[in-house]
Design an enzyme around this catalytic site. Structure first.
Site, PDB file in Angstrom:
ATOM      1  N   TYR A 134     -15.394  -3.330  -2.915  1.00 39.32           N
ATOM      2  CA  TYR A 134     -15.543  -1.553  -2.561  1.00 39.32           C
ATOM      3  C   TYR A 134     -16.746  -1.510  -1.596  1.00 39.32           C
ATOM      4  O   TYR A 134     -16.661   0.125  -0.862  1.00 39.32           O
ATOM      5  CB  TYR A 134     -15.981  -0.684  -4.006  1.00 39.32           C
ATOM      6  CG  TYR A 134     -15.468  -0.090  -4.491  1.00 39.32           C
ATOM      7  CD1 TYR A 134     -13.635  -1.560  -4.653  1.00 39.32           C
ATOM      8  CD2 TYR A 134     -15.274  -0.153  -6.728  1.00 39.32           C
ATOM      9  CE1 TYR A 134     -13.469  -1.319  -6.082  1.00 39.32           C
ATOM     10  CE2 TYR A 134     -14.745  -0.611  -7.175  1.00 39.32           C
ATOM     11  CZ  TYR A 134     -13.549  -0.916  -6.970  1.00 39.32           C
ATOM     12  OH  TYR A 134     -12.292  -1.177  -8.232  1.00 39.32           O
ATOM     13  N   LYS A 168     -18.333  -6.062  -9.484  1.00 44.58           N
ATOM     14  CA  LYS A 168     -17.157  -7.218  -9.803  1.00 44.58           C
ATOM     15  C   LYS A 168     -17.681  -8.278  -8.962  1.00 44.58           C
ATOM     16  O   LYS A 168     -17.838  -7.786  -7.643  1.00 44.58           O
ATOM     17  CB  LYS A 168     -16.185  -6.419  -8.918  1.00 44.58           C
ATOM     18  CG  LYS A 168     -15.701  -5.714 -10.652  1.00 44.58           C
ATOM     19  CD  LYS A 168     -14.471  -4.957 -10.711  1.00 44.58           C
ATOM     20  CE  LYS A 168     -14.498  -3.127 -11.133  1.00 44.58           C
ATOM     21  NZ  LYS A 168     -15.125  -1.644 -10.150  1.00 44.58           N
TER      22      LYS A 168
HETATM   23  N1  LIG Z   1     -10.921  -3.405 -11.258  1.00 44.39           N
HETATM   24  C1  LIG Z   1      -9.742  -3.231 -10.171  1.00 44.39           C
HETATM   25  O1  LIG Z   1      -9.120  -3.679  -9.867  1.00 44.39           O
HETATM   26  C2  LIG Z   1      -9.433  -1.579 -10.492  1.00 44.39           C
HETATM   27  C3  LIG Z   1      -8.552  -1.278  -9.590  1.00 44.39           C
HETATM   28  C4  LIG Z   1      -8.652   0.383  -9.447  1.00 44.39           C
HETATM   29  C5  LIG Z   1      -9.651   0.613  -9.574  1.00 44.39           C
HETATM   30  N2  LIG Z   1     -10.756   0.333 -10.184  1.00 44.39           N
HETATM   31  C6  LIG Z   1     -12.085   1.274 -10.952  1.00 44.39           C
HETATM   32  O2  LIG Z   1     -11.399   2.397 -11.463  1.00 44.39           O
HETATM   33  C7  LIG Z   1     -11.146   3.775 -10.957  1.00 44.39           C
HETATM   34  C8  LIG Z   1     -10.602   4.497 -10.880  1.00 44.39           C
HETATM   35  O3  LIG Z   1      -9.649   4.717 -10.595  1.00 44.39           O
HETATM   36  P1  LIG Z   1      -8.849   5.248  -9.034  1.00 44.39           P
HETATM   37  O4  LIG Z   1      -9.800   5.564  -8.554  1.00 44.39           O
HETATM   38  O5  LIG Z   1      -8.169   4.276  -8.673  1.00 44.39           O
HETATM   39  O6  LIG Z   1      -8.236   5.818  -9.839  1.00 44.39           O
HETATM   40  P2  LIG Z   1      -8.020   7.682 -10.576  1.00 44.39           P
HETATM   41  O7  LIG Z   1      -8.952   7.689 -11.470  1.00 44.39           O
HETATM   42  O8  LIG Z   1      -7.134   6.973 -11.357  1.00 44.39           O
HETATM   43  O9  LIG Z   1      -7.567   9.018  -9.883  1.00 44.39           O
HETATM   44  C9  LIG Z   1      -8.501   8.987  -8.651  1.00 44.39           C
HETATM   45  C10 LIG Z   1      -7.710   9.524  -8.047  1.00 44.39           C
HETATM   46  O10 LIG Z   1      -7.611  11.640  -8.373  1.00 44.39           O
HETATM   47  C11 LIG Z   1      -8.024  12.357  -8.062  1.00 44.39           C
HETATM   48  N3  LIG Z   1      -8.900  13.150  -9.349  1.00 44.39           N
HETATM   49  C12 LIG Z   1     -10.059  12.659  -9.965  1.00 44.39           C
HETATM   50  N4  LIG Z   1     -10.416  13.614 -10.890  1.00 44.39           N
HETATM   51  C13 LIG Z   1      -9.261  14.721 -10.478  1.00 44.39           C
HETATM   52  C14 LIG Z   1      -8.800  16.163 -11.927  1.00 44.39           C
HETATM   53  N5  LIG Z   1      -9.917  16.512 -12.083  1.00 44.39           N
HETATM   54  N6  LIG Z   1      -7.873  16.731 -11.132  1.00 44.39           N
HETATM   55  C15 LIG Z   1      -7.033  16.247  -9.761  1.00 44.39           C
HETATM   56  N7  LIG Z   1      -7.218  14.855  -9.581  1.00 44.39           N
HETATM   57  C16 LIG Z   1      -8.207  14.254  -9.430  1.00 44.39           C
HETATM   58  C17 LIG Z   1      -9.204  12.025  -7.166  1.00 44.39           C
HETATM   59  O11 LIG Z   1      -8.849  12.705  -5.630  1.00 44.39           O
HETATM   60  P3  LIG Z   1     -10.556  13.956  -5.835  1.00 44.39           P
HETATM   61  O12 LIG Z   1     -11.613  12.090  -5.054  1.00 44.39           O
HETATM   62  O13 LIG Z   1     -10.038  14.444  -4.665  1.00 44.39           O
HETATM   63  O14 LIG Z   1     -10.690  14.591  -6.705  1.00 44.39           O
HETATM   64  C18 LIG Z   1      -7.896  10.295  -6.984  1.00 44.39           C
HETATM   65  O15 LIG Z   1      -7.284  11.063  -5.016  1.00 44.39           O
HETATM   66  C19 LIG Z   1     -12.305   2.865  -9.412  1.00 44.39           C
HETATM   67  O16 LIG Z   1     -13.119   4.413  -8.873  1.00 44.39           O
HETATM   68  C20 LIG Z   1     -12.484   1.687  -9.681  1.00 44.39           C
HETATM   69  O17 LIG Z   1     -13.594   1.939 -10.421  1.00 44.39           O
HETATM   70  C21 LIG Z   1     -10.539  -0.725 -10.899  1.00 44.39           C
END
Ligand SMILES: NC(=O)c1ccc[n+]([C@@H]2O[C@H](COP(=O)([O-])OP(=O)(O)OC[C@H]3O[C@@H](n4cnc5c(N)ncnc54)[C@H](OP(=O)(O)O)[C@@H]3O)[C@@H](O)[C@H]2O)c1
Length: 271
Positions: free
Chosen positions: A46, A71
């Site tokens: 990241y 990670k």
């Molecule tokens: N191990 C892996 O391979 C892997 C892969 C992907 C992710 N991850 C981890 O998992 C974390 C979360 O996953 P993610 O970032 O992919 O997706 P997520 O948390 O499922 O969704 C994030 C998205 O949802 C929006 N959002 C968040 N809260 C909201 C709310 N209350 N209302 C409306 N929209 C909302 C955010 O926009 P805004 O920012 O504009 O609010 C962003 O576009 C990552 O940050 C990372 O740390 C790990």
């Protein structure tokens, strides 16, 4: 708190920082810490570990009160390269140690995760990581570690949300005392206008995101939503003062379609 098999305590709700630009990460993590989050999920890939560490240092929250996960990136798998990559992550974080170190992807075709895991065991023995785990491992990858490694991961961080409920992996984790950590818990925002979720949320006078996060907590997942928006960072933390009913939980359970938003761990192989 979730107590991992090795006794380490992990806050069940954390703040994910994937796709937060490096130059904004310190500010966003400071906002999250001010709201009350005490768990941050980053990764070498990241490119924002430094911002996470700087935020912790700047806020005056004690280091031992924040659970920090990072990670190992794919290009660094292998015994010696893992040890070197871990040192670089620690330097960027400046936190002295990490609470959880994860192998980011299994890369089964490269056949390096066992050597990588042996380096993880050494990192834990030497105190660099309090706990060690994996991410995106399939049952067959976990079974291979069971057969050939000395120790078992404490955590498997996988894509998991109402459209991809990962029943097989969750059941394997439960049988082997491995914590399930959900990434993209909100399906990257893609489930927030889904009718059933809107109805359940409205019933509790909450937002769809809060209803989904509550579902995760109630099925026992560790959950790490990402937001760059101060109001949504706060909103995603306000999930401890209401409860979904059995009917609500059953309605969300019916949304499973085995649908991924991210890559398939069996074939994902980006360096
Ligand atoms: N191990 C892996 O391979 C892997 C892969 C992907 C992710 N991850 C981890 O998992 C974390 C979360 O996953 P993610 O970032 O992919 O997706 P997520 O948390 O499922 O969704 C994030 C998205 O949802 C929006 N959002 C968040 N809260 C909201 C709310 N209350 N209302 C409306 N929209 C909302 C955010 O926009 P805004 O920012 O504009 O609010 C962003 O576009 C990552 O940050 C990372 O740390 C790990």
């Amino acid at each position: 708190m979730v107590t991992l098999r090795d006794g380490v305590e992990m806050p069940q709700l954390g703040f994910g920082v994937f796709q937060i630009p490096p130059e904004e990460t310190q500010e966003k993590v400071e906002e999250a810490l001010a709201v009350g989050y005490r768990h941050v999920d980053t990764a070498a890939a990241y490119r924002n570990e430094a911002g996470v560490g700087a935020a912790i240092a700047a806020t005056g929250v004690r280091r031992e009160d924040v659970f920090v996960t990072t990670k190992l990136w794919n290009s660094e798998q292998g015994y010696d390269s893992t040890l070197r990559a871990f040192e670089k992550s620690l330097e960027r974080l400046g936190t002295g140690n990490v609470d959880l170190y994860l192998i980011h992807w299994p890369l089964p075709s490269r056949d390096l995760f066992l050597d990588t895991w042996r380096a993880f065991e050494r990192i834990q023995e030497e105190g660099g990581a309090r706990s060690i785990g994996v991410s995106n491992f399939r049952v067959e990858d976990l079974e291979r570690l069971e057969r050939e490694a000395e120790t078992r991961p404490t955590v498997n961080q996988i894509e998991l949300h109402p459209r991809l409920q990962q029943e097989e992996l969750r059941s394997w984790h439960a049988d082997h005392d491995v914590a399930t950590e959900a990434w993209s818990p909100l399906a990257q925002g893609g489930l927030l206008e889904e009718g059933t979720i809107e109805t359940v949320a409205a019933h509790h006078d909450r937002t769809p995101a809060q209803a989904i996060l509550r579902w995760h907590l109630q099925i026992g997942n560790v959950v790490i939503p990402k937001s760059s928006n101060p109001e949504r960072i706060r909103q995603n933390f306000e999930v401890f003062d209401f409860e979904l009913s059995e009917d609500d939980m059953a309605a969300l359970e019916r949304l499973d379609e085995g649908e991924r938003t991210g890559p398939n761990p069996g074939s994902f192989d980006v360096a």
